[in-house]
Design a protein around this motif. Structure first.
Motif, PDB file in Angstrom:
ATOM      1  N   ILE A  18      81.612   8.419  23.099  1.00 20.86           N
ATOM      2  CA  ILE A  18      82.652   8.640  24.102  1.00 20.86           C
ATOM      3  C   ILE A  18      82.144   8.277  25.488  1.00 20.86           C
ATOM      4  O   ILE A  18      82.883   7.767  26.332  1.00 20.86           O
ATOM      5  CB  ILE A  18      83.144  10.112  24.059  1.00 20.86           C
ATOM      6  CG1 ILE A  18      84.371  10.305  24.953  1.00 20.86           C
ATOM      7  CG2 ILE A  18      82.040  11.074  24.456  1.00 20.86           C
ATOM      8  CD1 ILE A  18      85.581   9.592  24.475  1.00 20.86           C
ATOM      9  N   GLY A  56      88.639   5.409  25.782  1.00 19.49           N
ATOM     10  CA  GLY A  56      88.508   6.851  25.779  1.00 19.49           C
ATOM     11  C   GLY A  56      89.855   7.492  25.492  1.00 19.49           C
ATOM     12  O   GLY A  56      90.004   8.254  24.541  1.00 19.49           O
ATOM     13  N   LEU A 267      82.142   9.896  32.044  1.00 18.81           N
ATOM     14  CA  LEU A 267      82.316  10.330  30.663  1.00 18.81           C
ATOM     15  C   LEU A 267      81.025  10.919  30.093  1.00 18.81           C
ATOM     16  O   LEU A 267      81.043  11.961  29.431  1.00 18.81           O
ATOM     17  CB  LEU A 267      82.803   9.167  29.802  1.00 18.81           C
ATOM     18  CG  LEU A 267      84.195   8.631  30.148  1.00 18.81           C
ATOM     19  CD1 LEU A 267      84.617   7.567  29.154  1.00 18.81           C
ATOM     20  CD2 LEU A 267      85.221   9.756  30.176  1.00 18.81           C
TER      21      LEU A 267
END
Length: 316
Positions: A18, A56, A267
């Motif tokens: 991710i 994402g 992230l």
């Protein structure tokens, strides 16, 4: 019919982490379909290919249509999907992301279920926002007051930095255009951050509803996480967008926010912060096998093998 059942899900090792993905992709007034392991966005200007494993979260705005096969490949690749309103400023629904382990959600539920540990996590969340102050011993009301002052100070600071006049936070839930340029930017930035936080929370297998500061909403934990980065990423992007004029503030805010997120590695930071807050060491996510790990709980919370009949065990 049979081809669907034969298509295997991607293994964890085949998926992009991710933290390595694009923060979000916003689409509107187009048809989203699938081409191999990519999704396509088709509108009057042609067809754009987007590798699904690099996303994402996919934000679907007004006028979008998405096919079943597109949703299938997004689900296999662990991408979050959110249906949002005009300018991307309203969240309507979210699609399920890929989750392999229950380790983090169990850590989250354990911390949330106890009043003492729930407050400890809430204080740790405020420590991320106030690194120079120790929230230990402060009541929840004191922490909320600190947060309110932090936001007011941020608005004043960004107004002085950009030269954009700021009067007060003025959010019109059913009329985005009623707000002035900086308020439109702040609203657009907040909704994007909620979508990004939701994608990370879902991808990690956490429960969006078990919040430590927010409560009573299906996305309470998402709101908790998004608020960590409000003053250093979201609000500055909104004021920068407003400083360039009052037209298309939402679109400019999203572009500036995207750039800031990529430049700051948000992230990765978000993943680290969630794991640290929940005290999770990731041991259940490091198995060498690509198969799902499913166990049964026995006495003393001892995990035993699933997929077998334990009624055949000999009891002494």
């Amino acid at each position: 019919m049979t081809s669907v059942s034969r298509r295997g899900a991607s293994s964890p090792r085949e998926l992009a982490r991710i933290g390595d993905r694009l923060s979000f992709v916003y689409l509107e007034r187009c048809t989203v379909h699938r081409d191999s392991n990519a999704i396509t966005a088709e509108d009057t200007d042609g067809v754009t290919h987007i590798p699904s494993a690099t996303i994402g979260t996919l934000l679907l705005g007004p006028g979008t249509r998405i096919t079943h096969q597109a949703m299938a490949v997004l689900g296999d690749s662990g991408a979050g999907v959110a249906w949002v309103g005009e300018h991307g400023v309203r969240f309507y629904a979210g699609g399920r992301a890929l989750t392999r382990s229950s380790g983090l959600v169990e850590a989250q539920a354990t911390a949330w279920a106890n009043r003492r540990t729930r407050l400890e996590v809430a204080r740790a969340m405020y420590r991320l926002r106030f690194p120079d102050e120790d929230p230990v011993g402060r009541t929840r009301q004191e922490l909320l007051s600190m947060e309110g002052r932090r936001l007011k100070d941020c608005y004043k600071r960004e107004s002085a930095r950009t030269g954009v006049a700021w009067h007060r936070r003025d959010y019109h839930r059913n009329d985005f255009a009623a707000g002035d340029a900086p308020n439109q930017g702040v609203t657009a930035a907040a909704q994007c951050m909620y979508g990004i936080a939701h994608a990370v929370v879902a991808a990690l297998g956490c429960s969006p509803g078990l919040g430590f500061v927010h409560s009573g909403h299906e996305r309470s934990f998402v709101l908790d996480v998004a608020d960590f980065y409000k003053t250093d990423i979201a609000i500055p992007a909104a004021f920068d967008a407003a400083a360039e004029g009052g037209e298309d503030v939402a679109a400019r805010t999203r572009r500036m926010l995207r750039d800031r997120i990529n430049e700051t590695g948000l992230l990765d930071r978000c993943v680290r912060d969630i794991k640290n807050l929940l005290g999770y060491d990731g041991t259940r996510d490091t198995a060498d096998t690509p198969q799902d790990r499913v166990t049964l709980l026995s006495d003393g919370d001892l995990p035993v093998e699933s997929g077998r009949n334990h009624g055949d065990e000999i009891i002494w």
